[in-house]
Design a protein around this motif. Structure first.
Motif, PDB file in Angstrom:
ATOM      1  N   LEU A 143      44.728  17.383  55.893  1.00  0.00           N
ATOM      2  CA  LEU A 143      43.319  16.848  56.148  1.00  0.00           C
ATOM      3  C   LEU A 143      42.887  15.476  55.440  1.00  0.00           C
ATOM      4  O   LEU A 143      42.560  14.530  56.072  1.00  0.00           O
ATOM      5  CB  LEU A 143      42.288  17.834  56.207  1.00  0.00           C
ATOM      6  N   ILE A 144      43.164  15.614  54.378  1.00  0.00           N
ATOM      7  CA  ILE A 144      42.892  14.365  53.424  1.00  0.00           C
ATOM      8  C   ILE A 144      43.692  13.308  53.750  1.00  0.00           C
ATOM      9  O   ILE A 144      43.359  12.042  53.852  1.00  0.00           O
ATOM     10  CB  ILE A 144      42.745  14.852  52.140  1.00  0.00           C
ATOM     11  N   LEU A 145      45.215  13.494  53.697  1.00  0.00           N
ATOM     12  CA  LEU A 145      46.068  12.217  53.882  1.00  0.00           C
ATOM     13  C   LEU A 145      45.797  11.848  55.215  1.00  0.00           C
ATOM     14  O   LEU A 145      45.873  10.530  55.519  1.00  0.00           O
ATOM     15  CB  LEU A 145      47.406  13.019  53.547  1.00  0.00           C
ATOM     16  N   LEU A 146      45.452  12.529  56.376  1.00  0.00           N
ATOM     17  CA  LEU A 146      45.438  12.052  57.692  1.00  0.00           C
ATOM     18  C   LEU A 146      44.058  11.367  57.878  1.00  0.00           C
ATOM     19  O   LEU A 146      43.652  10.763  58.878  1.00  0.00           O
ATOM     20  CB  LEU A 146      45.481  13.108  58.892  1.00  0.00           C
ATOM     21  N   ASP A 147      43.099  11.709  56.746  1.00  0.00           N
ATOM     22  CA  ASP A 147      41.668  11.391  56.817  1.00  0.00           C
ATOM     23  C   ASP A 147      41.048  11.876  57.979  1.00  0.00           C
ATOM     24  O   ASP A 147      40.176  10.943  58.821  1.00  0.00           O
ATOM     25  CB  ASP A 147      41.642   9.855  56.886  1.00  0.00           C
ATOM     26  N   ARG A 148      41.381  13.096  58.641  1.00  0.00           N
ATOM     27  CA  ARG A 148      40.542  13.593  59.615  1.00  0.00           C
ATOM     28  C   ARG A 148      40.107  15.084  59.196  1.00  0.00           C
ATOM     29  O   ARG A 148      40.731  15.803  58.578  1.00  0.00           O
ATOM     30  CB  ARG A 148      41.465  14.063  60.723  1.00  0.00           C
ATOM     31  N   LEU A 149      38.608  14.934  59.126  1.00  0.00           N
ATOM     32  CA  LEU A 149      37.864  16.176  58.504  1.00  0.00           C
ATOM     33  C   LEU A 149      38.483  16.218  57.002  1.00  0.00           C
ATOM     34  O   LEU A 149      38.631  17.496  56.471  1.00  0.00           O
ATOM     35  CB  LEU A 149      38.186  17.776  59.097  1.00  0.00           C
ATOM     36  N   ALA A 150      38.504  15.042  56.434  1.00  0.00           N
ATOM     37  CA  ALA A 150      38.776  14.966  54.867  1.00  0.00           C
ATOM     38  C   ALA A 150      37.736  15.860  54.245  1.00  0.00           C
ATOM     39  O   ALA A 150      37.900  16.258  53.141  1.00  0.00           O
ATOM     40  CB  ALA A 150      38.655  13.564  54.564  1.00  0.00           C
ATOM     41  N   TRP A 151      36.344  15.921  54.648  1.00  0.00           N
ATOM     42  CA  TRP A 151      35.725  16.462  53.838  1.00  0.00           C
ATOM     43  C   TRP A 151      35.840  18.000  53.808  1.00  0.00           C
ATOM     44  O   TRP A 151      35.683  18.627  52.554  1.00  0.00           O
ATOM     45  CB  TRP A 151      34.051  16.532  54.267  1.00  0.00           C
ATOM     46  N   LEU A 152      36.417  18.678  54.838  1.00  0.00           N
ATOM     47  CA  LEU A 152      37.075  19.997  54.765  1.00  0.00           C
ATOM     48  C   LEU A 152      38.040  20.211  53.998  1.00  0.00           C
ATOM     49  O   LEU A 152      38.376  21.032  52.989  1.00  0.00           O
ATOM     50  CB  LEU A 152      37.178  20.640  56.191  1.00  0.00           C
ATOM     51  N   GLY A 153      39.018  19.229  53.889  1.00  0.00           N
ATOM     52  CA  GLY A 153      40.116  19.387  52.998  1.00  0.00           C
ATOM     53  C   GLY A 153      39.873  19.281  51.623  1.00  0.00           C
ATOM     54  O   GLY A 153      40.405  19.967  50.824  1.00  0.00           O
TER      55      GLY A 153
END
Length: 145
Positions: free
Chosen positions: A73-83
């Motif tokens: 999630l962090i690397l894809l920068d999608r829902l980074a807050w969740l990751g």
């Protein structure tokens, strides 16, 4: 008023790859840990049992999921807050379970106590990094839009 970054620093920080590499550096150990645990299921279960986590298989599966999904999630920068939240909470719990320096006897090994204390505070530093990911991800997306 704060001075601006030197030009070379500004160029490096503005390069899109820098943000990805920083996220990879922060999450890489978790990603690698998840892959290693997935490849050695029995070792992953034994690790959980060693730390008193029961049922060990359930905790091993949850650990692998967090260590693989959070970085993705962090690397894809999608829902980074969740990751970032997943990895931050996992890191806090791991620090408390594995590095509880405050429970170590004063009369014990000073070296062991120092290493546990240091590792605990290193984990807090990682949590700070995950908070920054959660703060900066939407700001970066907004700036790109």
């Amino acid at each position: 008023m704060q001075p601006e970054n030197p030009r070379i620093v500004a160029v490096m920080l503005d390069w899109p790859g820098t943000a990805f590499l920083a996220r990879l550096a922060l999450t890489g150990p978790y990603l690698l840990g998840g892959i290693v645990k997935l490849a050695d299921w029995q070792g992953a279960v034994a690790e959980q049992a060693h730390f008193g986590m029961q049922p060990a298989a359930l905790f091993a599966a949850a650990t692998i999921a967090v260590e693989l999904i959070g970085p993705a999630l962090i690397l894809l920068d999608r829902l980074a807050w969740l990751g970032a939240g997943m990895l931050g909470m996992f890191t806090l719990l791991a620090a408390i379970v594995a590095n509880a320096f405050w429970t170590m006897p004063i009369s014990g090994s000073e070296q062991d106590r120092f290493m546990a204390t240091n590792a605990f505070f290193e984990h807090l530093g990682l949590i700070g990094g995950f908070v920054l990911v959660a703060i900066l991800s939407p700001r970066r997306r907004h700036a790109r839009a």
